[in-house]
Design a protein around this motif. Sequence first.
Motif, mmCIF file in Angstrom:
data_model
loop_
_atom_site.group_PDB
_atom_site.id
_atom_site.type_symbol
_atom_site.label_atom_id
_atom_site.label_comp_id
_atom_site.label_asym_id
_atom_site.label_seq_id
_atom_site.Cartn_x
_atom_site.Cartn_y
_atom_site.Cartn_z
ATOM 1 N N THR A 10 32.144 69.506 87.109
ATOM 2 C CA THR A 10 30.922 68.933 86.566
ATOM 3 C C THR A 10 30.665 69.589 85.218
ATOM 4 O OG1 THR A 10 30.037 68.632 88.790
ATOM 5 C CG2 THR A 10 28.477 68.512 86.966
ATOM 6 N N PHE A 11 30.536 68.770 84.179
ATOM 7 C CA PHE A 11 30.270 69.279 82.844
ATOM 8 C C PHE A 11 28.858 69.857 82.780
ATOM 9 C CE2 PHE A 11 33.579 66.109 82.356
ATOM 10 C CZ PHE A 11 34.472 66.743 81.505
ATOM 11 N N LYS A 12 28.602 70.642 81.751
ATOM 12 C CA LYS A 12 27.325 71.336 81.606
ATOM 13 C C LYS A 12 26.131 70.372 81.587
ATOM 14 C CE LYS A 12 25.292 75.083 78.940
ATOM 15 N NZ LYS A 12 25.498 76.040 77.866
ATOM 16 N N ASP A 13 26.345 69.169 81.041
ATOM 17 C CA ASP A 13 25.249 68.196 80.960
ATOM 18 C C ASP A 13 25.067 67.387 82.241
ATOM 19 O OD1 ASP A 13 27.431 66.510 80.880
ATOM 20 O OD2 ASP A 13 26.982 65.678 78.904
ATOM 21 N N GLY A 14 25.863 67.667 83.280
ATOM 22 C CA GLY A 14 25.714 66.995 84.558
ATOM 23 C C GLY A 14 26.723 65.893 84.816
ATOM 24 N N LEU A 15 27.516 65.515 83.819
ATOM 25 C CA LEU A 15 28.529 64.488 84.003
ATOM 26 C C LEU A 15 29.620 65.026 84.927
ATOM 27 C CD1 LEU A 15 29.866 61.771 83.211
ATOM 28 C CD2 LEU A 15 30.888 62.977 81.274
ATOM 29 N N GLU A 16 29.894 64.287 86.009
ATOM 30 C CA GLU A 16 30.906 64.710 86.980
ATOM 31 C C GLU A 16 32.219 63.988 86.689
ATOM 32 O OE1 GLU A 16 31.551 64.345 91.704
ATOM 33 O OE2 GLU A 16 29.623 65.166 91.060
ATOM 34 N N TYR A 33 26.912 60.255 77.222
ATOM 35 C CA TYR A 33 26.388 60.511 78.555
ATOM 36 C C TYR A 33 24.861 60.545 78.536
ATOM 37 C CZ TYR A 33 25.750 62.482 83.185
ATOM 38 O OH TYR A 33 25.361 62.687 84.472
ATOM 39 N N SER A 34 24.265 61.138 77.500
ATOM 40 C CA SER A 34 22.797 61.186 77.417
ATOM 41 C C SER A 34 22.201 59.781 77.349
ATOM 42 C CB SER A 34 22.351 62.013 76.212
ATOM 43 O OG SER A 34 22.833 61.450 75.005
ATOM 44 N N GLU A 35 22.902 58.827 76.723
ATOM 45 C CA GLU A 35 22.422 57.445 76.678
ATOM 46 C C GLU A 35 22.566 56.771 78.034
ATOM 47 O OE1 GLU A 35 23.327 56.206 72.064
ATOM 48 O OE2 GLU A 35 24.974 56.151 73.508
ATOM 49 N N ARG A 36 23.606 57.140 78.775
ATOM 50 C CA ARG A 36 23.784 56.571 80.107
ATOM 51 C C ARG A 36 22.689 57.059 81.048
ATOM 52 N NH1 ARG A 36 30.065 56.952 81.709
ATOM 53 N NH2 ARG A 36 29.301 55.754 83.458
ATOM 54 N N VAL A 37 22.297 58.323 80.919
ATOM 55 C CA VAL A 37 21.288 58.907 81.797
ATOM 56 C C VAL A 37 19.883 58.490 81.377
ATOM 57 C CG1 VAL A 37 20.259 61.080 82.556
ATOM 58 C CG2 VAL A 37 22.735 60.874 82.411
ATOM 59 N N ASP A 38 19.580 58.614 80.080
ATOM 60 C CA ASP A 38 18.218 58.394 79.583
ATOM 61 C C ASP A 38 17.988 57.009 78.992
ATOM 62 O OD1 ASP A 38 17.650 61.065 80.249
ATOM 63 O OD2 ASP A 38 18.356 61.761 78.290
ATOM 64 N N GLY A 39 19.046 56.233 78.811
ATOM 65 C CA GLY A 39 18.912 54.919 78.195
ATOM 66 C C GLY A 39 18.874 55.022 76.677
ATOM 67 N N PHE A 40 18.751 53.870 76.047
ATOM 68 C CA PHE A 40 18.671 53.839 74.594
ATOM 69 C C PHE A 40 17.231 54.043 74.154
ATOM 70 C CE2 PHE A 40 22.474 51.198 75.340
ATOM 71 C CZ PHE A 40 23.370 51.935 74.574
ATOM 72 N N PRO A 45 18.561 52.789 66.183
ATOM 73 C CA PRO A 45 19.979 52.437 66.293
ATOM 74 C C PRO A 45 20.682 53.306 67.331
ATOM 75 C CG PRO A 45 19.586 53.703 64.299
ATOM 76 C CD PRO A 45 18.236 53.423 64.910
ATOM 77 N N GLN A 46 21.848 52.832 67.790
ATOM 78 C CA GLN A 46 22.640 53.632 68.708
ATOM 79 C C GLN A 46 23.079 54.922 68.019
ATOM 80 O OE1 GLN A 46 25.813 51.015 69.844
ATOM 81 N NE2 GLN A 46 24.685 50.264 71.598
ATOM 82 N N LEU A 47 23.391 55.908 68.824
ATOM 83 C CA LEU A 47 23.790 57.209 68.286
ATOM 84 C C LEU A 47 25.186 57.157 67.683
ATOM 85 C CD1 LEU A 47 22.648 59.390 71.308
ATOM 86 C CD2 LEU A 47 21.481 59.135 69.132
ATOM 87 N N SER A 48 25.407 57.961 66.643
ATOM 88 C CA SER A 48 26.758 58.121 66.112
ATOM 89 C C SER A 48 27.336 59.452 66.579
ATOM 90 C CB SER A 48 26.753 58.054 64.585
ATOM 91 O OG SER A 48 25.948 59.080 64.061
ATOM 92 N N ASN A 49 26.484 60.322 67.085
ATOM 93 C CA ASN A 49 26.920 61.556 67.754
ATOM 94 C C ASN A 49 25.845 61.942 68.762
ATOM 95 O OD1 ASN A 49 24.919 62.589 66.125
ATOM 96 N ND2 ASN A 49 26.282 63.731 64.810
ATOM 97 N N ASP A 50 26.221 62.773 69.700
ATOM 98 C CA ASP A 50 25.293 63.122 70.774
ATOM 99 C C ASP A 50 24.157 63.986 70.213
ATOM 100 O OD1 ASP A 50 24.052 63.726 73.203
ATOM 101 O OD2 ASP A 50 25.963 63.830 74.238
ATOM 102 N N PRO A 51 22.900 63.668 70.526
ATOM 103 C CA PRO A 51 21.784 64.426 69.966
ATOM 104 C C PRO A 51 21.777 65.888 70.395
ATOM 105 C CG PRO A 51 21.012 62.993 71.717
ATOM 106 C CD PRO A 51 22.450 62.633 71.455
#
Length: 114
Positions: A10-16, A33-40, A45-51
């Motif tokens: 399991t990655f640090k952000d919770g992604l298994e 992964y943050s967009e999958r968990v928290d939505g857009f 605009p969509q992210l170009s890198n993870d916040p």
Amino acid sequence: MWFCRQGKYTFKDGLEYSLASWDYCTELDRRFYSERVDGFRPGEPQLSNDPAGPPLIPPHTYDVGDGYYDAKDGCVYSYDGVPLREPGEEEKGWIVSHCRVGEEPVESDGSEWT
């Protein structure tokens, strides 16, 4: 190289991680992964890198995913500085060739922000 023979990761952000059904960062779903968990975020605009950005690592060390590698002593440490392992020669070469390197902090008087 790392090889997992059994168990789960399991990655640090919770992604298994799942070898059989890995669907993260594929052509079908390129969201972070943050967009999958928290939505857009509405209206943005969509992210170009993870916040969350990459984890902070000491200068002149290498980000290896589960911590950082310090070539001075040949050890991999957790992001909190706890020794984890000593990689083999093949892994050390791969790390130095492919991994992000920690940068020196940039000193600023703040004038570039005015």
